[in-house]
Design an enzyme around this catalytic site. Sequence first.
Site, short mmCIF file in Angstrom:
data_model
loop_
_atom_site.label_atom_id
_atom_site.label_comp_id
_atom_site.label_asym_id
_atom_site.label_seq_id
_atom_site.Cartn_x
_atom_site.Cartn_y
_atom_site.Cartn_z
N SER A 135 0.87 -1.16 0.00
CA SER A 135 0.00 0.00 0.00
C SER A 135 0.91 1.22 0.00
O SER A 135 1.67 1.42 0.95
CB SER A 135 -0.88 -0.03 1.25
OG SER A 135 -1.63 1.15 1.36
N LYS A 161 -1.03 -1.00 -4.44
CA LYS A 161 -2.22 -0.19 -4.13
C LYS A 161 -1.79 1.25 -3.93
O LYS A 161 -0.89 1.52 -3.13
CB LYS A 161 -2.88 -0.77 -2.88
CG LYS A 161 -3.86 0.11 -2.16
CD LYS A 161 -4.63 -0.70 -1.11
CE LYS A 161 -4.54 -0.07 0.26
NZ LYS A 161 -5.27 -0.84 1.29
N LEU A 162 -2.42 2.16 -4.66
CA LEU A 162 -2.11 3.59 -4.54
C LEU A 162 -3.19 4.27 -3.74
O LEU A 162 -4.38 4.09 -4.02
CB LEU A 162 -2.05 4.25 -5.93
CG LEU A 162 -1.09 3.67 -6.96
CD1 LEU A 162 -1.24 4.42 -8.28
CD2 LEU A 162 0.36 3.77 -6.46
N ASP A 188 -7.01 3.05 -3.23
CA ASP A 188 -7.76 3.11 -1.97
C ASP A 188 -8.02 4.58 -1.64
O ASP A 188 -7.08 5.36 -1.46
CB ASP A 188 -6.94 2.46 -0.84
CG ASP A 188 -7.72 2.33 0.47
OD1 ASP A 188 -8.85 2.85 0.55
OD2 ASP A 188 -7.16 1.73 1.42
N ASP A 238 -13.90 -1.57 2.75
CA ASP A 238 -13.01 -1.65 3.91
C ASP A 238 -13.75 -1.04 5.11
O ASP A 238 -14.44 -1.76 5.85
CB ASP A 238 -11.69 -0.91 3.58
CG ASP A 238 -10.69 -0.84 4.74
OD1 ASP A 238 -11.04 -1.23 5.87
OD2 ASP A 238 -9.54 -0.38 4.53
N LYS A 262 -10.05 -6.86 8.03
CA LYS A 262 -9.08 -6.53 9.08
C LYS A 262 -9.67 -7.08 10.37
O LYS A 262 -10.79 -6.71 10.74
CB LYS A 262 -8.88 -5.02 9.19
CG LYS A 262 -8.21 -4.41 7.96
CD LYS A 262 -8.10 -2.90 8.04
CE LYS A 262 -7.44 -2.35 6.76
NZ LYS A 262 -7.56 -0.88 6.66
N LEU A 292 -0.58 -0.76 9.34
CA LEU A 292 0.78 -0.33 9.66
C LEU A 292 1.23 -0.95 10.99
O LEU A 292 1.82 -0.29 11.84
CB LEU A 292 0.85 1.20 9.75
CG LEU A 292 0.34 1.96 8.52
CD1 LEU A 292 0.25 3.46 8.84
CD2 LEU A 292 1.23 1.75 7.29
O1 OSB Z 1 -7.18 1.77 4.38
O2 OSB Z 1 -6.12 -0.03 4.24
C1 OSB Z 1 -6.24 1.09 4.71
C2 OSB Z 1 -3.21 1.96 6.89
C3 OSB Z 1 -3.82 2.56 7.97
C4 OSB Z 1 -5.19 2.70 7.96
C5 OSB Z 1 -5.94 2.25 6.86
C6 OSB Z 1 -5.33 1.63 5.79
C7 OSB Z 1 -3.92 1.52 5.79
C8 OSB Z 1 -3.16 0.96 4.68
C9 OSB Z 1 -1.77 0.46 4.97
O3 OSB Z 1 -3.56 0.95 3.53
C10 OSB Z 1 -1.69 -1.03 4.98
C11 OSB Z 1 -0.39 -1.51 5.59
O4 OSB Z 1 0.64 -1.47 4.90
O5 OSB Z 1 -0.40 -1.93 6.77
MG MG Z 2 -8.37 0.63 3.00
#
Ligand code: OSB
Ligand code: MG
Length: 375
Positions: A135, A161-162, A188, A238, A262, A292
């Site tokens: 991401s 993913k951008l 995203d 999401d 998640k 993260l």
């Molecule tokens: O929307 O998936 C998401 C990180 C923090 C909060 C939301 C998102 C994200 C990421 C990072 O897209 C995913 C990662 O590398 O952990």
């Molecule tokens: Mg997301």
Amino acid sequence: MRIEQLELRELAMRLRFRFETSFGVEQDRRIVLVTVRGEAGEGIAECVAGEFPGYGYETRDTAWGVIRDFVAPLVLGRDYATPHQLVRDLGSLRGHNMAVAAVEMAFWELQARSLGVPLWHLLGGVRTAVPVGVSIGIQPSLEATVEQARVHLDQGYRRVKLKIKPGWDVAPVRAVREAFPDADLTVDANSAYRLVDAPTLRLLDAFDLAYIEQPLAHDDLVDHAALQARLDTSICLDESIHSAEDARKGLQIGAGRVINVKVGRVRGYAAARRLHDVAVSFGAPVWCGGMLESGVGRAHNLQLSTLEGFVLPGDTSSASRYWDEDIVEPLLDAVDGVQSVPPGAGIGVRLKTDLVERLTVRAEVMTAAKGSARP
Ligand code: OSB
Ligand code: MG
């Protein structure tokens, strides 16, 4: 297994990159670890609530307070044969899924460790290697975006993913697609658009994206369904999905065709497993998102990703991408875009206790009352 003790610990960690999304920027992270202790040992998990309530309403402080004031009194001193019994006891707490999930996940880990098996055995996983993507946050320029995509595709990541937002969407997608015509590419938006933006989002149909993640509001399904009807590209949900029931409703009305799962967002493994089963019954692919996390959270994500329906690359990229030094061993690094699930019991990783001690900025331990025999 009787729960004797709950420990909360907050660590200060710094990401190796500045991560910008439509809802904010983060680099200095606070990681909340939850340890559940019983006679048979301990289990650990990470609470994925953020520093700022921009993704969901929970924060590390709300989660800390909810676990200390409401979850701990319900579970301390209780004797659970299975995680499902613990989930049932926490059913009276509305919301605060990330807080509840962290305790539930730590209990699953404790149970798997006490049985001497990897956690995914208890979840019903079917694979020991998981394809992963990356991401990529919003970059300062188109050149930097293409460069980030190049670096990660060269490392073998299976999908890029951008992050997008209004004013930063068609141009970066076009630039990356032109540079990498065959890459598995997604975007995203983290809820940055409204239904009136459908004409802009339709322009993305030209770039053969695997999906557009959460374009509309964090609490919406209805407008997503209207948008999906106007797009060729699949929508991936999401933020809008907090339970298996949400997934059922979303898929039923056509709010999307893919779901990012998640564990924290949906209240734990039991709910994630049910959500997965609902998605499979609809023929909808799912994948494991990321927040993260430190190695503890990502080790948990890998366990979930072993379930059959996780057919798309997840966001569980390499530890060394996020941190100069991660807090677990073995290091979870992807090789050619694939993360191997560590073979050990539980989540298969051990804490580097000295490092964890050094990074700790706050800790609190809650212990069951002595001799309190609660059924
Ligand atoms: O929307 O998936 C998401 C990180 C923090 C909060 C939301 C998102 C994200 C990421 C990072 O897209 C995913 C990662 O590398 O952990
Ligand atoms: Mg997301």
